[in-house]
Design a protein around this motif. Structure first.
Motif, PDB file in Angstrom:
ATOM      1  N   SER A   1      35.247  31.629  46.991  1.00  0.00           N
ATOM      2  CA  SER A   1      35.816  30.362  47.463  1.00  0.00           C
ATOM      3  C   SER A   1      35.345  29.189  46.612  1.00  0.00           C
ATOM      4  O   SER A   1      36.136  28.303  46.276  1.00  0.00           O
ATOM      5  N   LEU A   2      34.068  29.174  46.265  1.00  0.00           N
ATOM      6  CA  LEU A   2      33.552  28.105  45.404  1.00  0.00           C
ATOM      7  C   LEU A   2      34.203  28.138  44.030  1.00  0.00           C
ATOM      8  O   LEU A   2      34.549  27.086  43.474  1.00  0.00           O
ATOM      9  N   ARG A   3      34.377  29.325  43.473  1.00  0.00           N
ATOM     10  CA  ARG A   3      35.048  29.431  42.170  1.00  0.00           C
ATOM     11  C   ARG A   3      36.470  28.880  42.257  1.00  0.00           C
ATOM     12  O   ARG A   3      36.936  28.194  41.362  1.00  0.00           O
ATOM     13  N   TRP A   4      37.165  29.197  43.338  1.00  0.00           N
ATOM     14  CA  TRP A   4      38.529  28.688  43.508  1.00  0.00           C
ATOM     15  C   TRP A   4      38.510  27.174  43.682  1.00  0.00           C
ATOM     16  O   TRP A   4      39.284  26.455  43.056  1.00  0.00           O
ATOM     17  N   LEU A   5      37.608  26.680  44.511  1.00  0.00           N
ATOM     18  CA  LEU A   5      37.536  25.254  44.798  1.00  0.00           C
ATOM     19  C   LEU A   5      37.265  24.435  43.542  1.00  0.00           C
ATOM     20  O   LEU A   5      37.868  23.384  43.330  1.00  0.00           O
ATOM     21  N   PHE A   6      36.377  24.920  42.692  1.00  0.00           N
ATOM     22  CA  PHE A   6      36.011  24.198  41.479  1.00  0.00           C
ATOM     23  C   PHE A   6      36.771  24.689  40.254  1.00  0.00           C
ATOM     24  O   PHE A   6      36.437  24.344  39.129  1.00  0.00           O
ATOM     25  N   ARG A   7      37.801  25.485  40.482  1.00  0.00           N
ATOM     26  CA  ARG A   7      38.700  25.968  39.431  1.00  0.00           C
ATOM     27  C   ARG A   7      37.964  26.670  38.299  1.00  0.00           C
ATOM     28  O   ARG A   7      38.250  26.477  37.130  1.00  0.00           O
ATOM     29  N   MET A   8      36.998  27.497  38.646  1.00  0.00           N
ATOM     30  CA  MET A   8      36.257  28.258  37.647  1.00  0.00           C
ATOM     31  C   MET A   8      37.082  29.475  37.280  1.00  0.00           C
ATOM     32  O   MET A   8      37.568  30.187  38.155  1.00  0.00           O
ATOM     33  N   GLU A   9      37.217  29.713  36.005  1.00  0.00           N
ATOM     34  CA  GLU A   9      38.102  30.768  35.527  1.00  0.00           C
ATOM     35  C   GLU A   9      37.517  32.169  35.636  1.00  0.00           C
ATOM     36  O   GLU A   9      38.228  33.121  35.867  1.00  0.00           O
ATOM     37  N   ASN A  10      36.213  32.305  35.438  1.00  0.00           N
ATOM     38  CA  ASN A  10      35.654  33.657  35.479  1.00  0.00           C
ATOM     39  C   ASN A  10      34.310  33.669  36.182  1.00  0.00           C
ATOM     40  O   ASN A  10      33.711  32.634  36.436  1.00  0.00           O
ATOM     41  N   LYS A  11      33.833  34.850  36.481  1.00  0.00           N
ATOM     42  CA  LYS A  11      32.599  35.010  37.246  1.00  0.00           C
ATOM     43  C   LYS A  11      31.354  34.642  36.449  1.00  0.00           C
ATOM     44  O   LYS A  11      30.294  34.490  37.006  1.00  0.00           O
ATOM     45  N   ASN A  12      31.472  34.500  35.122  1.00  0.00           N
ATOM     46  CA  ASN A  12      30.313  34.178  34.294  1.00  0.00           C
ATOM     47  C   ASN A  12      29.979  32.687  34.311  1.00  0.00           C
ATOM     48  O   ASN A  12      28.907  32.295  33.879  1.00  0.00           O
TER      49      ASN A  12
ATOM     50  N   LEU B   1      49.315  20.218  49.973  1.00  0.00           N
ATOM     51  CA  LEU B   1      50.035  21.023  48.997  1.00  0.00           C
ATOM     52  C   LEU B   1      49.570  22.469  49.096  1.00  0.00           C
ATOM     53  O   LEU B   1      48.369  22.734  49.191  1.00  0.00           O
ATOM     54  N   GLU B   2      50.515  23.382  49.047  1.00  0.00           N
ATOM     55  CA  GLU B   2      50.154  24.787  49.145  1.00  0.00           C
ATOM     56  C   GLU B   2      49.234  25.202  48.003  1.00  0.00           C
ATOM     57  O   GLU B   2      48.358  26.048  48.167  1.00  0.00           O
ATOM     58  N   SER B   3      49.385  24.552  46.848  1.00  0.00           N
ATOM     59  CA  SER B   3      48.516  24.876  45.712  1.00  0.00           C
ATOM     60  C   SER B   3      47.072  24.433  45.953  1.00  0.00           C
ATOM     61  O   SER B   3      46.167  24.864  45.249  1.00  0.00           O
ATOM     62  N   ASN B   4      46.841  23.577  46.951  1.00  0.00           N
ATOM     63  CA  ASN B   4      45.489  23.128  47.291  1.00  0.00           C
ATOM     64  C   ASN B   4      44.897  23.902  48.459  1.00  0.00           C
ATOM     65  O   ASN B   4      43.829  23.552  48.950  1.00  0.00           O
ATOM     66  N   LEU B   5      45.600  24.935  48.906  1.00  0.00           N
ATOM     67  CA  LEU B   5      45.121  25.757  50.016  1.00  0.00           C
ATOM     68  C   LEU B   5      44.924  27.187  49.536  1.00  0.00           C
ATOM     69  O   LEU B   5      45.660  27.670  48.679  1.00  0.00           O
ATOM     70  N   LEU B   6      43.930  27.829  50.074  1.00  0.00           N
ATOM     71  CA  LEU B   6      43.702  29.237  49.773  1.00  0.00           C
ATOM     72  C   LEU B   6      43.644  29.974  51.100  1.00  0.00           C
ATOM     73  O   LEU B   6      42.860  29.627  51.975  1.00  0.00           O
ATOM     74  N   PHE B   7      44.484  30.965  51.240  1.00  0.00           N
ATOM     75  CA  PHE B   7      44.546  31.747  52.468  1.00  0.00           C
ATOM     76  C   PHE B   7      44.187  33.186  52.151  1.00  0.00           C
ATOM     77  O   PHE B   7      44.805  33.809  51.292  1.00  0.00           O
ATOM     78  N   GLU B   8      43.171  33.686  52.795  1.00  0.00           N
ATOM     79  CA  GLU B   8      42.760  35.081  52.641  1.00  0.00           C
ATOM     80  C   GLU B   8      42.791  35.735  54.013  1.00  0.00           C
ATOM     81  O   GLU B   8      42.331  35.154  54.993  1.00  0.00           O
ATOM     82  N   LEU B   9      43.309  36.930  54.071  1.00  0.00           N
ATOM     83  CA  LEU B   9      43.376  37.667  55.317  1.00  0.00           C
ATOM     84  C   LEU B   9      42.842  39.069  55.090  1.00  0.00           C
ATOM     85  O   LEU B   9      43.261  39.755  54.163  1.00  0.00           O
ATOM     86  N   ASP B  10      41.886  39.465  55.902  1.00  0.00           N
ATOM     87  CA  ASP B  10      41.342  40.810  55.834  1.00  0.00           C
ATOM     88  C   ASP B  10      41.451  41.406  57.234  1.00  0.00           C
ATOM     89  O   ASP B  10      40.774  40.954  58.153  1.00  0.00           O
ATOM     90  N   PRO B  11      42.317  42.373  57.420  1.00  0.00           N
ATOM     91  CA  PRO B  11      42.519  42.958  58.747  1.00  0.00           C
ATOM     92  C   PRO B  11      41.241  43.543  59.347  1.00  0.00           C
ATOM     93  O   PRO B  11      41.114  43.656  60.556  1.00  0.00           O
TER      94      PRO B  11
END
Length: 59
Positions: free
Chosen positions: A43-54, A17-27
């Protein structure tokens, strides 16, 4: 949103599912540990669905 690359598209074709993939591109990015470390916490925050940096990863 950035345009998916070939690997991203192949994952989708395989049924991920596209919602289960994260694509980042930095030229300016390089394919090495030093560059990847800049995205590791994000990436870890995204993987574990953490809402904020705190939120911590030691739950």
């Amino acid at each position: 949103m950035t345009t998916p690359n070939k690997a991203h598209i192949e994952f989708i074709k395989e049924g991920y599912l596209e919602s289960n993939l994260l694509f980042e591109l930095d030229p300016e990015g390089t394919h090495d540990d030093l560059f990847f470390s800049n995205y590791f916490n994000q990436s870890l925050r995204w993987l574990f669905r953490m809402e904020n940096k705190n939120e911590t990863l030691d739950r």
